[in-house]
Write an enzyme that holds these catalytic residues in place. Structure first.
Site, PDB file in Angstrom:
ATOM      1  CB  ILE A 494      -0.876  -0.072   1.108  1.00  0.00           C
ATOM      2  CG1 ILE A 494      -0.174  -0.155   2.585  1.00  0.00           C
ATOM      3  CG2 ILE A 494      -1.897  -1.371   1.048  1.00  0.00           C
ATOM      4  CD1 ILE A 494      -1.424   0.225   3.758  1.00  0.00           C
ATOM      5  CB  ALA A 724       8.812  -7.006  12.428  1.00  0.00           C
ATOM      6  CE  LYS A 725       7.956  -3.957  19.809  1.00  0.00           C
ATOM      7  NZ  LYS A 725       7.664  -3.647  21.197  1.00  0.00           N
ATOM      8  CB  VAL A 727       6.346   1.487  12.026  1.00  0.00           C
ATOM      9  CG1 VAL A 727       6.441   1.618  10.733  1.00  0.00           C
ATOM     10  CG2 VAL A 727       6.744   3.039  12.572  1.00  0.00           C
ATOM     11  N   GLY A 728       3.145   1.639  10.975  1.00  0.00           N
ATOM     12  CA  GLY A 728       2.473   2.676  10.107  1.00  0.00           C
ATOM     13  C   GLY A 728       1.447   3.375  11.101  1.00  0.00           C
ATOM     14  CD  GLU A 729      -3.327   1.300  12.165  1.00  0.00           C
ATOM     15  OE1 GLU A 729      -2.416   0.070  11.964  1.00  0.00           O
ATOM     16  OE2 GLU A 729      -4.219   1.466  11.846  1.00  0.00           O
TER      17      GLU A 729
HETATM   18 MO1  MOS Z   1      -5.435   0.959   8.501  1.00  0.00          MO
HETATM   19  S1  MOS Z   1      -6.473   2.485   9.605  1.00  0.00           S
HETATM   20  O1  MOS Z   1      -5.331  -0.280   9.758  1.00  0.00           O
HETATM   21  O2  MOS Z   1      -5.379   0.811   7.116  1.00  0.00           O
END
Ligand code: MOS
Length: 779
Positions: A494, A724-725, A727-729
C-alpha cells in the site's frame, strides 16, 4: 464490537493460541534485512510505468458514473431514467428495483440493513443510480439526465442536535445505538480521593476525511461465470470475500488484482458499493466496466476519522504517579457506522500504569458520511487528550513532561485479561533516547527572544493497540537452478514497500542478490492468502511466513547438496550460487550441479505465520518531539523540527521505515493544524469541504524539512521469527499532542481543540490570563 467495525479481517487478533511448531532461530546481525535499500519498484513508480488500478484500460471497456443524493436526508420517491437511457453511448442504468440490485449493505444492530441503492438516503452522497456508457463524459451526461423525485426529510448533522429528544431519526431505532459497557478497573472515585492533584479538561478533535491520492474504484470484467476485478485496495482477499458475498458467487470465481495502489490509510480495507455496481454493470452489458469515484464522492462517502469530544479527568500524586483516569467520549460514525468512538480510549486504558480507570463511550448517528478505519482508529484522538492532560499535569506539578511519563511506564498490558507482560517495551527508551537526540533539556532551557514569534518544544508518547501481527498468512518462495528466486504472497503493497522488504528476507536467507528476486503479490488468482494490509501488521504478519518459506527452501537445498557431497547438512551453507562446506571451502557444489535439484527443476518452500505465544502482549510504542514557532500576531503555528523515536521491534528497511514515520508525522500535522470536515449545519447539511482546496491537507511545505527518526529496537524475539511489531499507525499517534504541548511551552496556551487553526490561536491569546507564577514556559 467496535473493533470489528474498525477492521474487516478475521476479528480480534488471537492472543492465546500456542505455536504449532517451534519458531526458527532469531536473526542476529543481518546482511540485507534492515538495510536502507531502495525499493525494487522505485523506477516503475517514478517513471509512470507502474499500472495502478485506475490506469487499467481494457479493449471495449465502458465507463461508469454514480448519481448521489444531494440532500442530507431524503426519501427517493421516483427515479426516472427513461431520458438517460436513450442518450448516446449509454449501455446500462442501475437503480433500486432493477433486478439483482436489492443487495443488503450496511447491516447493524437491531436488524438494521440498508441496501445497495436504498430509497432512504441518510446523507449527502448516498448512492441513487449508476450509469455505464462508452465514455465517461456520456456517463456523466446521462447521470445529469436522470430525474429523481425526493421527499426531503428533516436532518441532523451535529451530535448536539442528534441527541435532542425531538431530533429527526437517522434510523428507525433513533440516533443512539446501545452504548457499550464502560471500561472499568479499580475504583476511580477512591482513586481521585487519594490523589494530590486532580485535573479535568475537555478535548475536541477534528473529523478528518480520507483523501488518498488514488481515488476509490475498480475495473470489473466477466469471463463466463468468472469475475475479475482490478481494484485500488489494501487487501485483495477482503474484496474477493465482500464481492462474492454480495453477488452470491463462489470465492473461486472472483479474482481480485491490486498490484499498485495509491494510498488507503484504512479507507480501502473493504470493498465499496462501487465494486459491486461495476460488477453488476459488467454482467449486464457483457463489457468490462471502469468505475472510479470523483474526489467529491470520496470526500462524502469513503470514510473519515470521527470527531470526538473527550472529557478526561486525571488524578495523580505529588511525584507524578497516576492514581485515577476517567474519560467520557462522544462521537459519530455518521449515518451508518456505530463506531464513532472506536479505539479512542485504548491509550487512556493502556499506555501508563494506573490502578483506577473508567472510560465511557457513546456514539450517535447523524446525517453524514460513514466513518471508516483511519490510520490508528481512535488512537490519535485518545492521545490528543491523554498526552495533553499529562503535559498539563507536569506543568501543575512543576515536573519535566518526560519525567511524568517515565514515572508511569507500564511493563504489562493492563487492559488484557490477566495483565500479561509485553514481549518488549521500548517506551522508556523512546522517551530517553529521543530526548537526548532532540536536545530536549537545552531547548527547554532556552531564553525567549523579545519577539511576537514565540518558540517552544513539546513531547508526547503513544502506543498502538494492534501489534505483532498474527495468522493467517502464507508465503511461497521458489528457487530456480540458476540461483534466482521468486516470492509469492497475497499482501498488498500500500506504499510502504512490502514487495521490497519481502525480497530482502528472501535475499537474507538464500543469499540471492536483490536484483535476482521477483515478487508476485496481491492477486487472489495467483498468490497466497493474506489479510488486508492494515493495522500496522503487514510486516509482523507476513514477514515470519516469508522467512519460514525461504528457510524451507534452504533446508531442501542443503539436504540435496549434503547427499551429493556426502557431508552433513549442518556443515553446509549457501554462498551465492554455491553450496559450500563451512569447514572446508574446497568442498562445494554449484546449484546447477545439484542433481536432485535438476531432477526437480524448481524448489518450492511454503511458509505459514504461526500464532504469537500465549500469555504475552505485543504492542509497538513511540515518543515524538516537536519544536514550533507561534506567531502571536497572526495565530499561525509553524512546525520547525520534529523527532520521532519508535519501538517497532526489528525493522525491515531503514529507509522505508523512516519514510513511513515521516508520512505519519505529516498526517499528524494535518490533524493538529489544518484538517477539518465542515458541514453546512445551519442550512442544508451539505459537506462544504469536498475537495482538496477547501479540505486542507498538509503538503510537503507544511512538514518541517528537519525530521529525525530514532529507532529503538529491544531485540524482541519472543513472539515471531522476525521480531517485527509494526509502525504504520504508531507513527501518527503522538504527533498532534507533541505540537500542542510545544505551543504551550511557547505561549502558555493550553489548546485543547484540534485543529489549532490561526483563528483558535488568536481567540485563545485574546482570552489568555497572565501566566500563573511558576509556569515553566520559555515565553
Ligand atoms: Mo489501517 S486504519 O489499519 O489501514
Amino acid at each position: 464490537m467496535e473493533d470489528k467495525e474498525l477492521y474487516f479481517w478475521n476479528g480480534p487478533l488471537p492472543e492465546t493460541q500456542a505455536p504449532a511448531t517451534p519458531t526458527p532461530e532469531p536473526w542476529g546481525e543481518t546482511k540485507v534485512v534492515g538495510k536502507p535499500i531502495v525499493r525494487i519498484d522505485a523506477y516503475d513508480r517514478v517513471s509512470g510505468s507502474a499500472i495502478y488500478p485506475s490506469d487499467v484500460m481494457l479493449p471495449d471497456m465502458l465507463h461508469a458514473a454514480v448519481l448521489w443524493c444531494p440532500h442530507a436526508h431524503a426519501l427517493v420517491k421516483k427515479v426516472d431514467t427513461a431520458a438517460a437511457e436513450k442518450m448516446p453511448g449509454v449501455r446500462a442504468v442501475l437503480k433500486d428495483g432493477v433486478v439483482g440490485t436489492n443487495i443488503p449493505w450496511f447491516a447493524g444492530r437491531g436488524g438494521f440493513t440498508s441496501r445497495l441503492f436504498d430509497a432512504h438516503c441518510r446523507y449527502e452522497g448516498d448512492e441513487v443510480a449508476v450509469v455505464a456508457a462508452d465514455t465517461i463524459y456520456q456517463a456523466w451526461d446521462a447521470v445529469r439526465a436522470i430525474k429523481v423525485e425526493y421527499e426531503v426529510l428533516p436532518r441532523v448533522t451535529t451530535i448536539e442536535d442528534a441527541v435532542k429528544p425531538d431530533a429527526p431519526p437517522v434510523r428507525d431505532g433513533g440516533n443512539k445505538p446501545a452504548a457499550p459497557q464502560p471500561y472499568q478497573r479499580g475504583n476511580v472515585e477512591e482513586g481521585f480521593k487519594a490523589a494530590d492533584v486532580v485535573l479535568e479538561q475537555t478535548f475536541t478533535t477534528p473529523c478528518e476525511l480520507h483523501n488518498p491520492m488514488e481515488l476509490h474504484g475498480c475495473v470489473a470484467k466477466w469471463d463466463g461465470p468468472r469475475l475479475t476485478i482490478w481494484e485500488s485496495t489494501q487487501g485483495v482477499y477482503a474484496i474477493q470475500a465482500g464481492v462474492a458475498a454480495a453477488l452470491k458467487l463462489p470465492l473461486a470465481n472472483v479474482r481480485v488484482i491490486g498490484h499498485y495502489m495509491g494510498g488507503g490509510f484504512g479507507s480501502k480495507l473493504e470493498h465499496g458499493k462501487y465494486s459491486v455496481m461495476a460488477s453488476l454493470l459488467a454482467r449486464k452489458t457483457g463489457r468490462a466496466v471502469r468505475l472510479f469515484l470523483t474526489r467529491e464522492q470520496v470526500c462524502m462517502s469513503m470514510g473519515n476519522r470521527p470527531a470526538n469530544t473527550i472529557t478526561l479527568k486525571v488524578g495523580a500524586k505529588k511525584d507524578g504517579t497516576l492514581v485515577a483516569l476517567q474519560s467520557r467520549t462522544i462521537g459519530s460514525g455518521g449515518a451508518y457506522s456505530e463506531g464513532g468512538t472506536g479505539g479512542v480510549d485504548y491509550v487512556i486504558r493502556e499506555l501508563y500504569t494506573c490502578p483506577n480507570v473508567r472510560c465511557e463511550n457513546s456514539s450517535v448517528f447523524i446525517n453524514a458520511g460513514p466513518q471508516r478505519a483511519f490510520r490508528a482508529p481512535g488512537h490519535p484522538q485518545g492521545a490528543w487528550a491523554l498526552e495533553g492532560a499529562l503535559d498539563a499535569l507536569a506543568a501543575k506539578l512543576g515536573m519535566d513532561p518526560i519525567a511524568v511519563r517515565l514515572k508511569n511506564i507500564s511493563l504489562v498490558s493492563q487492559t488484557r485479561t490477566g495483565n500479561p507482560p509485553y514481549t518488549s517495551t521500548g517506551f522508556a527508551d523512546c522517551l530517553k533516547n529521543g530526548a537526548a537526540a532532540f536536545g530536549w533539556a537545552e531547548a527547554r532551557a532556552r531564553k525567549p527572544l523579545p519577539s511576537h514569534i514565540k518558540r517552544g518544544v513539546g513531547v508526547s508518547g503513544g502506543m498502538w493497540q494492534g501489534g505483532g501481527g498474527s495468522p493467517p498468512a502464507t508465503a511461497i518462495v521458489k528457487l530456480f537452478p540458476d540461483g534466482s528466486a521468486n516470492l509469492n504472497m497475497g499482501a498488498s503493497d500500500i506504499g510502504c514497500g512490502t514487495k521490497t522488504w519481502g525480497a530482502q528476507i528472501v535475499a537474507e536467507e538464500l543469499g540471492v542478490p536483490m536484483d535476482r528476486i521477483s515478487v508476485e503479490h496481491a492477486d487472489t488468482g495467483t498468490t497466497q492468502f493474506a489479510t488486508p494490509s492494515g493495522g500496522s501488521k503487514t510486516v509482523p504478519t507476513e514477514s515470519p511466513a516469508i522467512r519460514s518459506a525461504a528457510l524451507e527452501v534452504k533446508d531442501q537445498l542443503l539436504g540435496m547438496a549434503a547427499e551429493q557431497l556426502k557431508l552433513p547438512a549442518a556443515d553446509l551453507e549457501l554462498r551465492g550460487n554455491e553450496v559450500v562446506s563451512k569447514t572446508d571451502a574446497t568442498k562445494k557444489v554449484a546449484l546447477g550441479q545439484i542433481q536432485a535439484f535438476g531432477r526437480r527443476g524448481l524448489l518450492i518452500g511454503i511458509g505459514y505465520r504461526l500464532p504469537n505465544p500465549p500469555g504475552k502482549a505485543v504492542n509497538p510504542f513511540g515518543a515524538q518531539f516537536a519544536e514550533v514557532e507561534v506567531n502571536t500576531k497572526t495565530g499561525e503555528i509553524t512546525v520547525l523540527r520534529f523527532l520521532a523515536a519508535h519501538d517497532s521491534g526489528r525493522i525491515m528497511n531503514a529507509k522505508m521505515f523512516q519514510n513511513q514515520v515521516f508520512g505519519g508525522i505529516t498526517m499528524g500535522i494535518g490533524f493538529a493544524l489544518t484538517e477539518d470536515r465542515v458541514m453546512d449545519d445551519k442550512q442544508l447539511g451539505k459537506l462544504l469541504t469536498a475537495n482538496l482546496h477547501d479540505y486542507k491537507m498538509p503538503t510537503a511545505l507544511d512538514a518541517p524539512a528537519d525530521k529525525t527518526v530514532v529507532v529503538v529496537d529491544p531485540h524482541d524475539n519472543a513472539f515471531s521469527n522476525t521480531g517485527a511489531k509494526g509502525v504504520g499507525e504508531p507513527a501518527t499517534i503522538p504527533t498532534a499532542p507533541a505540537i500542542a504541548n510545544a505551543v504551550f511551552q511557547a505561549t502558555g496556551l493550553r489548546l485543547t481543540d484540534a485543529p489549532m487553526s490561526p483563528a483558535r490561536v488568536l481567540r485563545a491569546l485574546a482570552a489568555q490570563k497572565p501566566a500563573p507564577a511558576g509556569q515553566k514556559g520559555v515565553a
